[in-house]
Design an enzyme around this catalytic site. Structure first.
Site, PDB file in Angstrom:
ATOM      1  N   ASN A  30      67.078  19.414-100.429  1.00 41.46           N
ATOM      2  CA  ASN A  30      66.411  19.733-101.676  1.00 41.46           C
ATOM      3  C   ASN A  30      67.647  20.323-102.628  1.00 41.46           C
ATOM      4  O   ASN A  30      67.831  21.467-102.396  1.00 41.46           O
ATOM      5  CB  ASN A  30      65.418  20.911-101.457  1.00 41.46           C
ATOM      6  CG  ASN A  30      64.676  21.330-102.575  1.00 41.46           C
ATOM      7  OD1 ASN A  30      64.991  20.881-103.665  1.00 41.46           O
ATOM      8  ND2 ASN A  30      63.835  22.319-102.557  1.00 41.46           N
ATOM      9  N   HIS A  76      56.395  23.808-103.392  1.00 46.36           N
ATOM     10  CA  HIS A  76      57.569  24.531-102.955  1.00 46.36           C
ATOM     11  C   HIS A  76      57.094  25.884-103.632  1.00 46.36           C
ATOM     12  O   HIS A  76      56.513  25.935-104.697  1.00 46.36           O
ATOM     13  CB  HIS A  76      58.844  23.848-103.481  1.00 46.36           C
ATOM     14  CG  HIS A  76      59.851  24.566-103.034  1.00 46.36           C
ATOM     15  ND1 HIS A  76      60.309  26.014-103.631  1.00 46.36           N
ATOM     16  CD2 HIS A  76      60.845  24.219-102.144  1.00 46.36           C
ATOM     17  CE1 HIS A  76      61.498  26.035-102.827  1.00 46.36           C
ATOM     18  NE2 HIS A  76      61.806  25.230-102.086  1.00 46.36           N
ATOM     19  N   GLU A 136      58.270  26.882 -94.898  1.00 42.08           N
ATOM     20  CA  GLU A 136      59.293  27.648 -95.480  1.00 42.08           C
ATOM     21  C   GLU A 136      59.077  29.136 -95.689  1.00 42.08           C
ATOM     22  O   GLU A 136      58.148  29.217 -96.745  1.00 42.08           O
ATOM     23  CB  GLU A 136      59.473  26.861 -96.967  1.00 42.08           C
ATOM     24  CG  GLU A 136      60.222  25.366 -96.829  1.00 42.08           C
ATOM     25  CD  GLU A 136      61.199  25.059 -97.856  1.00 42.08           C
ATOM     26  OE1 GLU A 136      62.202  24.534 -97.624  1.00 42.08           O
ATOM     27  OE2 GLU A 136      60.842  25.617 -98.889  1.00 42.08           O
ATOM     28  N   SER A 152      67.264  28.779 -95.380  1.00 47.41           N
ATOM     29  CA  SER A 152      68.887  29.030 -95.239  1.00 47.41           C
ATOM     30  C   SER A 152      69.008  28.448 -93.998  1.00 47.41           C
ATOM     31  O   SER A 152      69.990  28.910 -93.277  1.00 47.41           O
ATOM     32  CB  SER A 152      68.803  30.651 -95.080  1.00 47.41           C
ATOM     33  OG  SER A 152      68.652  31.195 -96.172  1.00 47.41           O
TER      34      SER A 152
HETATM   35  P1  PGA Z   1      67.754  27.197 -98.857  1.00 45.89           P
HETATM   36  O1  PGA Z   1      66.433  26.202 -99.511  1.00 45.89           O
HETATM   37  O2  PGA Z   1      68.230  26.046 -97.836  1.00 45.89           O
HETATM   38  O3  PGA Z   1      68.856  27.207-100.134  1.00 45.89           O
HETATM   39  O4  PGA Z   1      67.091  28.342 -98.416  1.00 45.89           O
HETATM   40  C1  PGA Z   1      65.691  25.625 -98.901  1.00 45.89           C
HETATM   41  C2  PGA Z   1      64.434  25.305 -99.986  1.00 45.89           C
HETATM   42  O5  PGA Z   1      63.981  26.263-100.731  1.00 45.89           O
HETATM   43  O6  PGA Z   1      63.875  24.036 -99.715  1.00 45.89           O
END
Ligand code: PGA
Length: 254
Positions: free
Chosen positions: A11, A97, A166, A216
């Site tokens: 993403n 999201h 998430e 993350s």
């Molecule tokens: P991140 O984002 O890996 O930077 O935490 C993941 C996401 O928001 O889809």
């Protein structure tokens, strides 16, 4: 029980110009050319979709978008429709999201988008997750159940659906030192989501629906997260912006 093929999706959020996108794809394709056992998806911003679609032709990497409207066409200034995404070659679309929920999207709107995506043969990557406050008060499961039931209302058949767990508090927002959920906490949430899907669609359909982790994920933690029984892949933001680190995450699939 053998796991289904894992899915690792990038993403990119609001990152990369067309030029940067092209240079990423050319480097990344070389890095993963021998990888066969993982489904890889890249979700660039709308402006790079066409060029990335061209660059991905003949590769084993799929294209995804980061959002869409639920209508096919009309007076919706600034919006992009499922038909337009299909025409460009998108296979997937990220929906719901938390960064879109923060700017006003609610479960009922996301539900319309999920239905529209499935009707057009686009595979939705439906994001659900709790905030830090909700987790602190023991409300994680209630929140996940509420989001999932509302976003999947009137979805009779989940074929093609991917659910991304998430946790909002684990999303990096560009900070590479942000901590991911522990593998145990992530697994608990994934198992809970699997059970909810089982209740809605039966055991077989729930077993065949990918539930991927986002927040993350990076080369340092991908292996242990992806090895958990109910984690079927990852939705990767910050660590997907660099071809080498994203390739390392793809390689971390066992
Ligand atoms: P991140 O984002 O890996 O930077 O935490 C993941 C996401 O928001 O889809």
């Amino acid at each position: 029980m053998a796991k289904m093929q894992q899915l690792i999706a990038a993403n990119w959020k609001m990152n990369k110009t067309i030029k940067e996108a092209v240079s990423f794809i050319s480097e990344f394709k070389k890095l993963i050319k021998n990888i066969k056992n993982v489904e890889i998806v890249i979700c660039p911003p709308f402006t790079s979709l066409q060029v990335v679609s061209n660059e991905l032709k003949g590769s084993n990497i799929d294209l995804g978008a980061q959002n869409m409207n639920f209508e096919d066409s009309g007076a919706y200034t600034g919006e992009i429709s499922p038909l337009m995404l299909k025409e460009i070659g998108c296979e997937y679309v990220i929906l719901g999201h938390s960064e879109r929920r923060e700017s006003g999207e609610n479960d009922s709107l996301i539900n319309k988008k999920v239905i529209a995506a499935l009707n057009h043969g686009l595979k939705p990557i439906l994001c659900v997750g709790e905030t830090f406050e909700q987790r602190r008060h023991g409300g994680t499961e209630d929140e996940l159940e509420d989001q999932l039931l509302k976003c999947l209302k009137d979805v009779a058949n989940p074929k093609g659906l991917v659910v991304a767990y998430e946790p909002v508090w684990a999303i990096s927002r560009g900070n590479p030192s942000q901590k991911a959920a522990t593998k145990a906490d992530a697994e608990d949430a994934h198992l809970f989501i699997r059970k909810l899907l089982e209740g809605m669609y039966g055991e077989e359909a729930a077993k065949n629906t990918r539930i991927i982790y986002g927040g993350s994920m990076k080369p340092e933690n991908a292996k242990e997260l992806l090895a958990m029984p109910n984690i079927d892949g990852g939705l990767v933001g910050n660590a997907s912006l660099d071809a080498k680190s994203f390739a390392e995450i793809v390689e971390a699939v066992g």
